[in-house]
Design an enzyme around this catalytic site. Structure first.
Site, mmCIF file in Angstrom:
data_model
loop_
_atom_site.group_PDB
_atom_site.id
_atom_site.type_symbol
_atom_site.label_atom_id
_atom_site.label_comp_id
_atom_site.label_asym_id
_atom_site.label_seq_id
_atom_site.Cartn_x
_atom_site.Cartn_y
_atom_site.Cartn_z
ATOM 1 N N GLN A 80 0.836 -1.200 0.000
ATOM 2 C CA GLN A 80 0.000 0.000 0.000
ATOM 3 C C GLN A 80 0.873 1.254 0.000
ATOM 4 O OE1 GLN A 80 -3.213 -0.519 -0.174
ATOM 5 N NE2 GLN A 80 -4.222 1.399 0.318
ATOM 6 N N PHE A 81 1.317 1.691 -1.185
ATOM 7 C CA PHE A 81 2.177 2.873 -1.245
ATOM 8 C C PHE A 81 1.433 4.147 -0.846
ATOM 9 C CE2 PHE A 81 0.077 3.495 -5.273
ATOM 10 C CZ PHE A 81 0.135 4.861 -5.510
ATOM 11 N N THR A 82 0.104 4.116 -0.912
ATOM 12 C CA THR A 82 -0.664 5.327 -0.596
ATOM 13 C C THR A 82 -0.599 5.703 0.883
ATOM 14 O OG1 THR A 82 -2.698 4.023 -0.367
ATOM 15 C CG2 THR A 82 -2.268 5.015 -2.517
#
Length: 200
Positions: A80-82
């Site tokens: 989950q880069f967000t």
């Protein structure tokens, strides 16, 4: 690295309408890799995930007593880069604090493999890196007489890059310290106790 842990009764990941992974009781881990993160951050994150006491001890009735290992629960990991998104200006998220794709893939894969090795491989599941995933979960929240209200979910954030608190130096703040040192306006003064014989 950053991670958001959610205590779940069940969770699953679907890609292109095909079920990729699913777990029962355990933890859904949304994990992101930031700039400057290393394998040391991944190891630290793994340790904290496995030791996080997110469940009550039903025998004693005490909350926050057991971790996922105690329950032999399952873990579902989702990249989950967000998690590194920030709304600094305007309404468009800024992801400059997230690691580049290759670094993120390498560290996330390391994180997942090491987590499997540190726990039980058959109880650790994965999503698909950089894919459009549909994540479904059934939250598991604490409900009991010790709470002012019933929470719908247990959600905990971990950030391995948070600054650590500075440790106090030995005898810092002690009034009986000799010689005693005090600072005022960047000036230092020292106080010494002289033997009574020298004062006669």
């Amino acid at each position: 690295m950053k991670a958001v842990l959610q205590r779940v009764k069940s969770a699953s990941v679907t890609v292109d309408e095909k079920l990729v992974s699913s777990i029962g009781k355990g933890i859904l881990v949304l994990a992101g890799v930031g700039k400057g993160d290393t394998e040391k951050d991944a190891d630290s994150l793994i340790n904290r995930i496995l030791k996080a006491r997110l469940w009550p001890d039903e025998g004693s009735g005490g909350q926050w007593k057991k971790n996922v290992q105690d329950l032999e629960g399952e873990i579902l990991c989702v990249s989950q880069f967000t998690l590194y998104g920030q709304l600094k200006k305007g309404s468009k998220p800024d992801f400059h604090d997230a690691a580049d794709v290759e670094t993120a893939r390498r560290l996330y894969d390391y994180f997942f493999q090491r987590l499997c090795a540190a726990y039980k491989p058959e109880r650790v599941k994965n999503g698909v890196f950089q894919a459009m995933m549909d994540v479904e979960l059934k939250n598991d929240g604490p409900v009991g007489v010790n709470y002012r209200s019933a929470d719908a979910a247990v959600t905990i954030e971990i950030n391995t890059q948070l600054p650590k608190k500075e440790k106090k130096k030995p005898n810092e703040g002690s009034e009986s310290q000799t010689p005693a040192e005090s600072t005022e306006d960047d000036k230092k003064s020292y106080e010494f106790k002289l033997p009574a014989s020298l004062l006669e």
